[in-house]
Design an enzyme around this catalytic site. Structure first.
Site, short mmCIF file in Angstrom:
data_model
loop_
_atom_site.label_atom_id
_atom_site.label_comp_id
_atom_site.label_asym_id
_atom_site.label_seq_id
_atom_site.Cartn_x
_atom_site.Cartn_y
_atom_site.Cartn_z
N GLU A 164 -4.72 -14.43 -24.94
CA GLU A 164 -4.68 -15.71 -24.15
C GLU A 164 -5.77 -15.22 -23.29
O GLU A 164 -6.05 -13.89 -22.78
CB GLU A 164 -3.46 -15.64 -23.42
CG GLU A 164 -2.73 -14.57 -22.94
CD GLU A 164 -3.23 -13.42 -22.17
OE1 GLU A 164 -4.17 -14.16 -21.05
OE2 GLU A 164 -3.63 -12.30 -22.45
N GLY A 304 -5.66 -8.28 -22.08
CA GLY A 304 -5.67 -9.43 -22.50
C GLY A 304 -6.54 -9.94 -23.59
O GLY A 304 -7.01 -9.01 -24.22
N GLU A 305 -6.64 -11.20 -23.74
CA GLU A 305 -7.53 -11.76 -24.70
C GLU A 305 -7.13 -11.47 -26.31
O GLU A 305 -7.74 -11.97 -27.25
CB GLU A 305 -8.85 -10.93 -24.54
CG GLU A 305 -9.51 -11.02 -23.55
CD GLU A 305 -11.02 -10.34 -23.42
OE1 GLU A 305 -11.48 -9.96 -24.42
OE2 GLU A 305 -11.69 -10.60 -22.46
N GLY A 306 -5.86 -10.79 -26.50
CA GLY A 306 -5.58 -10.48 -27.96
C GLY A 306 -6.09 -9.17 -28.23
O GLY A 306 -6.04 -8.60 -29.36
#
Lengths: 337, 337
Positions: A164, A304-306
Site C-alpha cells: 500500500e 510499506g509499499e509491499g
C-alpha cells in the site's frame, strides 16, 4: 471461472465457510517429501514449513511459483486534515508516479525477486472523510473499493503480494487495530513516515477519537468507518486470492492492519496469508501476536509499499527451490535416509 | 596480482595490519545516497546497513554483485572414532558427490540466488587425527589446508559465500569455540545432524577432553590441534578474500566456529565478514554474541553446506537492488526529500 465479487459488507463474515481451505493431503505429501531429501530431518527449519504451506494452497506436493503478482493499492485519507503526517498528501500521487516509472523500492524488490507489479490508485483526488468527524467511507464506497481490490487479482497467479501507499495511513492502521483489538490508542501508534514525539501523541489522540466515534460496529463497518480505500482493496484482494487458492504475502503494519477486520469477521479468512516481515513500527509485533501470525523476516524495515512482502518472496523461492530441486537419499545414494 | 598465500601459521595474527580495510569514504557516500532515495530515511532498516557495508568493501558508493562465488569445503575427522555422529563418515564423500550432481540444498540455493558453486574435498580418505588422542593436524597439514582454501578464491568475485560438509564437524566446531571462548563444553555442543541427549553428552565429554589436551596454544595452533581441514580452508579463504577486498558471507555454527581462531588472533581479521544466519544449533547464538556479529537471517536452519549464506545472498541482492535502482527525491519529483 466467474470473477470473484463481494456482494455486500454483511456477506464477508460468512465467506470462510464457502471459500477453499488448504489441501491437507498435499501438505502431508510435501512433509513426507521433506523427510526424504538429502539433509537431516528438519534442518531447513522454517524453509520446510514455507514449502509445506505453499503445497497446501497449490494442492500439489511440488508447488511452484511461476507467476508472482504484486499489487500496491494507494489511497488518500481525510484524517490528514488533523495534521497526522509530516509529508503533504500530494506525495501519495507522486509516489504512484514513482512506482509507475520504476523508481521506488518495491519496483527493485519485485524485479530482483521476480514479481509482476501493478499499482492501483483509488480516487486519490477524492480523499476519504476525516474519521474524527464522520465515517471515512460509506458502505457503498467501501464495497466498491473491496471489489476494485478483488478485480485486480490475477486468478492464475501462484502467489499474491500485497502492499500500500497512502500518506496518513499509519494513523488509519492504528485506528483499525485499536477498534478491532482494543487497548490504548498509544499502543498502536508509532512514528510512521517520521513523526516526532509530539506528532505521535497527536496521532494517538486522533486515533482515540476516531475509535470512540466510529469503532463499535461490526468488523466490516469498522473497515468502512476507520479504514481507507487501499485498506478495503487489500481486504478484497485477500478474499479474491483465497477464492482462487492463491496464498498471500502481506507486507508490514499497515497491510496487516488492513485485514484486521477480516480477522475479526473470521480468523480463518486469513489462513492463506503469510506476513512478509515484522515492521519497526511498534504496533506491528503486537498485531502479529494478536493474529497469531509469525512474520517471515525481520529487518527493522518500515517503508510499506509491499517491500517486506517483496523481500520475503525471495525466501519463498529459495524454500521451493530446495523442496523441488533437492535429491532424495535414495536418488543420491546417500546413507542414513 | 600475485596469488595470496599464507607463509606460516605464525604470520596470521600480523595480517590484520597489512590486509585492506573498508573504504570509509565509499561507506559515507553510500550512506548519503540512502538519505536521498524516495523513502523515509532509515525505512529500509537493515537493508540500508547491508548496502553501506558492501560499498565499503567494493570501494564505490554503488556496489554491485556481478560475481558471487560459493565455496563448500569438505573434510573428515578422526574424532568420529569416538562415536560423536550418528551418520557414518562415508556420508561426507556421498554428499560431495551429491553437491557435484546438483542434488543438495546448497545447489538449489546457489542457483536461485545466483552464486557459482565449487566444492573442494580435502583428503577425505585421510581423516585428521582423533583430537582426544593427538593434535588433529600438524602445522604443515593445517598450513596446506589454509592455502588450499586461499587458492580456491576467485579474486574477481564481488562476494564470497563459505560453507562446509564433514561428518563429525559440529563436534570440531564446539571444540574450537570452547578453546577460544572458554566456558563449559556443554555450552557449545548441540544435536548437530541429529544426536540424542546421550549423544550430546558424549560430544561434550569428547570436546572437554580435546580442549584439555590441546586447547591451550596460540589461536592458529588451536586450529591445527582441534580443527579439521575444511575449517582451515575456510580460514584461508576468508583471508584471501580480505586480501582481494571481497566481503564474505559466512554460514552457520560450524562455518563461524571455523574462523573463531582468526577472531582470537585479531578480531579485525573478520571485519569483512557477514554471517548469513543464526543456526538452530544452540552454540551459534552464543558464538555470534562473543564475536559481536549480527546474523542476516534466522530461520532455525541447521544444515550447513553454506545454506544460510546462500539464502542471505538473496537478501544482499535485494539490498543492492534498492540502493542502486531507486530514484532519488529529486529524480522522482517527490516532495519532502
Amino acid at each position: 471461472m466467474t470473477a470473484f465479487k463481494i456482494a455486500s459488507l454483511d456477506q464477508v463474515s460468512s465467506l470462510a465457510a464457502v471459500l477453499p481451505q488448504s489441501h491437507t493431503p498435499s501438505e502431508d505429501a510435501a512433509r513426507a517429501r521433506q523427510m526424504q531429501l538429502t539433509k537431516p530431518p528438519g534442518s531447513l527449519g522454517a524453509l520446510e514449513d514455507l514449502a509445506i504451506f505453499m503445497a497446501g494452497w497449490a494442492r500439489t506436493d511440488r508447488p511452484e511459483i511461476n507467476t508472482a503478482q504484486a499489487l500496491v493499492f494507494a489511497g488518500n485519507h481525510g484524517v490528514c486534515a488533523q495534521g497526522v503526517n509530516p509529508f503533504p498528501q500530494e506525495v501519495t500521487a507522486q509516489m504512484v508516479a514513482n512506482f509507475e516509472h520504476g523508481g521506488a523500492a518495491i519496483n527493485q524488490l519485485c524485479r530482483v525477486n521476480g514479481a509482476r507489479l501493478s499499482v492501483v490508485p483509488l480516487d486519490l483526488d477524492r480523499p476519504t472523510e476525516d474519521f474524527t468527524k464522520a465515517p471515512a467511507m460509506t458502505a457503498d464506497d467501501c464495497l466498491a473499493a473491496l471489489n476494485t481490490g478483488a478485480a485486480a487479482v490475477d486468478p492464475q497467479a501462484d502467489i499474491l503480494l500485497l502492499g500500500e501507499m497512502g500518506i496518513g495511513n499509519s494513523t488509519v492502521a492504528a485506528a483499525l487495530c485499536a477498534a478491532v483489538f482494543k487497548g490504548a490508542a498509544e499502543d498502536w501508534v508509532g512514528a510512521g513516515t517520521g513523526s516526532d514525539a509530539e506528532g505521535i501523541a497527536l496521532k494517538a489522540r486522533v486515533v482515540a477519537k476516531g475509535v470512540v466515534e466510529h469503532g463499535d460496529g461490526a468488523p466490516m463497518e469498522v473497515l468502512a468507518a476507520l479504514g481507507g480505500r487501499e485498506q478495503a482493496a487489500i481486504c478484497g484482494a485477500t478474499l479474491a486470492a483465497r477464492a482462487a487458492n492463491i496464498p498471500v504475502l502481506l507486507d508490514g503494519y499497515i497491510c496487516t492492519a488492513a485485514v484486521a477486520p477480516l480477522f475479526a469477521a473470521d480468523p480463518a479468512l486469513l489462513d492463506h496469508c503469510l506476513v512478509g516481515h515484522v515492521s519497526a513500527e511498534p504496533g506491528h509485533r503486537k498485531l502479529l501476536d494478536a493474529m497469531g501470525k509469525t512474520p517471515v523476516l525481520n529487518f527493522s524495515m518500515r517503508l510499506g509499499e509491499g517491500t517486506g512482502a517483496g523481500l520475503a518472496l525471495g525466501i519463498l523461492r529459495s524454500a521451493l527451490a530446495c523442496h523441488n530441486g533437492m535429491a532424495t537419499f535414495a536418488e543420491a545414494g546417500v546413507s542414513g535416509g
